[in-house]
Design an enzyme around this catalytic site. Sequence first.
Site, mmCIF file in Angstrom:
data_model
loop_
_atom_site.group_PDB
_atom_site.id
_atom_site.type_symbol
_atom_site.label_atom_id
_atom_site.label_comp_id
_atom_site.label_asym_id
_atom_site.label_seq_id
_atom_site.Cartn_x
_atom_site.Cartn_y
_atom_site.Cartn_z
ATOM 1 C CD1 TRP A 268 9.013 11.284 -3.553
ATOM 2 C CD2 TRP A 268 10.414 10.939 -1.855
ATOM 3 N NE1 TRP A 268 8.700 12.186 -2.570
ATOM 4 C CE2 TRP A 268 9.550 11.999 -1.512
ATOM 5 C CE3 TRP A 268 11.391 10.541 -0.924
ATOM 6 C CZ2 TRP A 268 9.624 12.667 -0.288
ATOM 7 C CZ3 TRP A 268 11.460 11.190 0.292
ATOM 8 C CH2 TRP A 268 10.595 12.239 0.605
ATOM 9 C CG ASN A 269 8.535 7.528 1.537
ATOM 10 O OD1 ASN A 269 8.059 6.789 0.669
ATOM 11 N ND2 ASN A 269 7.906 7.787 2.666
ATOM 12 C CE LYS B 41 4.101 8.161 -11.983
ATOM 13 N NZ LYS B 41 5.476 8.381 -11.539
ATOM 14 N N PRO B 42 6.496 4.078 -10.755
ATOM 15 C CG PRO B 42 8.777 3.848 -11.253
ATOM 16 C CD PRO B 42 7.387 3.624 -11.826
ATOM 17 C CB ALA B 43 8.403 8.439 -6.921
ATOM 18 N N GLY C 11 1.306 7.414 -1.331
ATOM 19 C CA GLY C 11 1.811 8.765 -1.566
ATOM 20 C C GLY C 11 1.065 9.753 -0.698
ATOM 21 C CB SER C 12 0.853 13.397 -0.836
ATOM 22 O OG SER C 12 0.364 13.568 -2.147
ATOM 23 C CD GLU D 63 -1.325 1.441 3.026
ATOM 24 O OE1 GLU D 63 -1.048 2.151 4.010
ATOM 25 O OE2 GLU D 63 -1.938 0.374 3.118
ATOM 26 C CG LEU D 64 -3.745 8.141 1.121
ATOM 27 C CD1 LEU D 64 -5.103 8.818 1.044
ATOM 28 C CD2 LEU D 64 -3.060 8.169 -0.239
ATOM 29 C CB CYS E 171 3.850 7.459 5.547
ATOM 30 S SG CYS E 171 4.159 5.700 5.589
ATOM 31 C CD GLU F 234 3.202 13.012 5.859
ATOM 32 O OE1 GLU F 234 2.623 13.470 4.851
ATOM 33 O OE2 GLU F 234 3.401 11.812 6.026
HETATM 34 P P1 NAP Z 1 3.064 12.142 -4.091
HETATM 35 O O1 NAP Z 1 3.521 13.456 -4.557
HETATM 36 O O2 NAP Z 1 1.637 11.919 -3.825
HETATM 37 O O3 NAP Z 1 3.617 11.101 -5.164
HETATM 38 C C1 NAP Z 1 3.410 9.718 -5.046
HETATM 39 C C2 NAP Z 1 3.268 9.105 -6.413
HETATM 40 O O4 NAP Z 1 2.109 9.649 -7.047
HETATM 41 C C3 NAP Z 1 4.438 9.359 -7.346
HETATM 42 O O5 NAP Z 1 4.646 8.213 -8.132
HETATM 43 C C4 NAP Z 1 3.922 10.496 -8.210
HETATM 44 O O6 NAP Z 1 4.504 10.549 -9.493
HETATM 45 C C5 NAP Z 1 2.466 10.111 -8.333
HETATM 46 N N1 NAP Z 1 1.569 11.196 -8.731
HETATM 47 C C6 NAP Z 1 1.780 12.530 -8.705
HETATM 48 N N2 NAP Z 1 0.709 13.183 -9.188
HETATM 49 C C7 NAP Z 1 -0.204 12.237 -9.523
HETATM 50 C C8 NAP Z 1 -1.515 12.283 -10.056
HETATM 51 N N3 NAP Z 1 -2.123 13.428 -10.357
HETATM 52 N N4 NAP Z 1 -2.160 11.117 -10.254
HETATM 53 C C9 NAP Z 1 -1.576 9.960 -9.949
HETATM 54 N N5 NAP Z 1 -0.330 9.845 -9.460
HETATM 55 C C10 NAP Z 1 0.347 10.981 -9.220
HETATM 56 O O7 NAP Z 1 3.789 11.736 -2.737
HETATM 57 P P2 NAP Z 1 5.344 11.787 -2.419
HETATM 58 O O8 NAP Z 1 5.743 13.161 -2.062
HETATM 59 O O9 NAP Z 1 6.133 11.098 -3.478
HETATM 60 O O10 NAP Z 1 5.414 10.822 -1.163
HETATM 61 C C11 NAP Z 1 5.327 11.289 0.127
HETATM 62 C C12 NAP Z 1 3.956 11.026 0.707
HETATM 63 O O11 NAP Z 1 3.691 9.630 0.681
HETATM 64 C C13 NAP Z 1 3.858 11.422 2.149
HETATM 65 O O12 NAP Z 1 2.658 12.083 2.392
HETATM 66 C C14 NAP Z 1 3.882 10.106 2.891
HETATM 67 O O13 NAP Z 1 3.276 10.157 4.142
HETATM 68 C C15 NAP Z 1 3.185 9.208 1.935
HETATM 69 N N6 NAP Z 1 3.539 7.814 2.183
HETATM 70 C C16 NAP Z 1 2.570 6.999 2.702
HETATM 71 C C17 NAP Z 1 2.866 5.681 2.997
HETATM 72 C C18 NAP Z 1 1.817 4.774 3.572
HETATM 73 O O14 NAP Z 1 2.004 3.590 3.508
HETATM 74 N N7 NAP Z 1 0.726 5.276 4.098
HETATM 75 C C19 NAP Z 1 4.139 5.179 2.741
HETATM 76 C C20 NAP Z 1 5.097 6.032 2.212
HETATM 77 C C21 NAP Z 1 4.767 7.357 1.928
HETATM 78 P P3 NAP Z 1 5.690 11.589 -9.838
HETATM 79 O O15 NAP Z 1 6.812 11.247 -8.943
HETATM 80 O O16 NAP Z 1 5.977 11.311 -11.277
HETATM 81 O O17 NAP Z 1 5.137 12.958 -9.592
#
Ligand code: NAP
Length: 482
Positions: A153-154, A177-179, A230-231, A252-253, A286, A383
């Site tokens: 979502w960020n 599949k977006p957030a 994502g995370s 990309e975590l 991130c 983080e």
């Molecule tokens: P997240 O909770 O991991 O969610 C990211 C995506 O994964 C969302 O679309 C989420 O869907 C989905 N998701 C959740 N549970 C899942 C599962 N079991 N299997 C597959 N997909 C699943 O992360 P976030 O809180 O949205 O984002 C923040 C994190 O992203 C931070 O750690 C940040 O550092 C990282 N990030 C990394 C980068 C990079 O390029 N390295 C860039 C931006 C952000 P739902 O929304 O429907 O739950």
Amino acid sequence: MAAPVKRDRLFIDNEWRRADSGETIAVANPATGEVIGTVPKGARAETASAIEAAARALPEWRRRTAQDRAAHMLRLHDALMDHRDALAAILTEEMGKPLAEARGEIAHGAGFFKWFAEEGRRIYGDIIPSPWADTRIVVSKHPVGVVGAITPWNFPNSMIARKLAAALGAGCTMVIKPASQTPYSALAFGDMAMEADLPAGVVNIVTGAASEIAAEMCENPALRKITFTGSTATGKKLAAQAGAHMKRVSMELGGNAPFIVFDDADLDKAVEGAMISKFRNSGQTCVCANRFLVQSSVYDAFSEKFAAAIAELKVGDGAEDGVTQGPLIDEDAVAKVEEHVADAARKGGEVIAGGARHALGGAFFQPTLIGGASSDMQIFRDETFGPVAAMFRFETEDEAIRMANDTEYGLACYAYTNDLGRAWRLNDALEYGMVGINQGLISTEVAPFGGVKASGIGKEGSKYGVEDYLDVRYALFGGLGR
Ligand code: NAP
């Protein structure tokens, strides 16, 4: 075309559809807490339809010339830029970042389509000198196929853009599949794809239940690769799930970026970089600096200047003029930030600025500066993903490098120094995918974005980014005569 609106349907095969169940997910504005609409709660069946559409579209899309694909991608770039203000307004409404940052994100996202439109035309192969007479070895690159993208979502626009653009340039089709918190910026890509005249099925967007959509992506044999941002926790789970079905992955975590300030640095420039790197997107990037490592001899001077810059930040609804800090994404995010601050204070940290929820209430938090931080604090390990800067003292270059690398993460890091030799030594010693030397902002479509260690696998942007969407194949042509 009319300005994009908040679409409340799935985008599959160039059609807007409901979820089979009719169920929906509510979307809220983090600045006000108000529900601004709903989107379908898609699950396995809708994901399977989207993958089917993408698989149907694939043969024709991959057969096209790179130049033809580039023409569509440049149109997509133009569509994003033409509708920049409307897209930015949608983004701010669902995500909270200030409008100026949202407009910047749309342009950043659009830039990937231009870059990969061009990069797609430079997908070269090799001819390798053969060890056998009368043969030739030819190496060629081919699109991976249907790709599934799961995004956070960020950066609701640009995290999709940099995946989709690379995939399209390589000749792949995609299911996104977006957030769940920011689906509208994603669904707007449906309108943009139509405006760019992309054939049906090339881009598909499914909102809904993450675990079900991910399970279908992992198990469906027609889908060949999963790209995730994502995370780290979710990324590890997803990579394991995808691995069980031998899908290619890009991950990309999360990060835990150190920002090192040496005593030979230009402190004003360091503060400028610190503000961009820490407080952009209210600390929710991130690549945000998480740990400020400051050499003892300049610690007080840096702290004073940093605190003065932080005092200038204006917290509020991102849609209001002059606001530089929007809300955090939700209550959980605020609770995590609060916990990091409380943990630091308990372990001897000094709260120099902020440190509490903002008077505006809801998901707003005060920009915060903590001094005297130590490595036993949560903020050193995890983080924070919020507007909290923690400063740690160090004495020597070796100590700074050791502290910087003392984390499981390896996404971005920053160092400020005017010593050329030191700058090169740091570049060699810091175990990170991206290093900003005297720079607090490092993201650009022309450079490879991505982490090492627990921060992920793969690169996005640049000439390396397209490789993540290509399979390398080798052909041995025999019996050619001598
Ligand atoms: P997240 O909770 O991991 O969610 C990211 C995506 O994964 C969302 O679309 C989420 O869907 C989905 N998701 C959740 N549970 C899942 C599962 N079991 N299997 C597959 N997909 C699943 O992360 P976030 O809180 O949205 O984002 C923040 C994190 O992203 C931070 O750690 C940040 O550092 C990282 N990030 C990394 C980068 C990079 O390029 N390295 C860039 C931006 C952000 P739902 O929304 O429907 O739950």
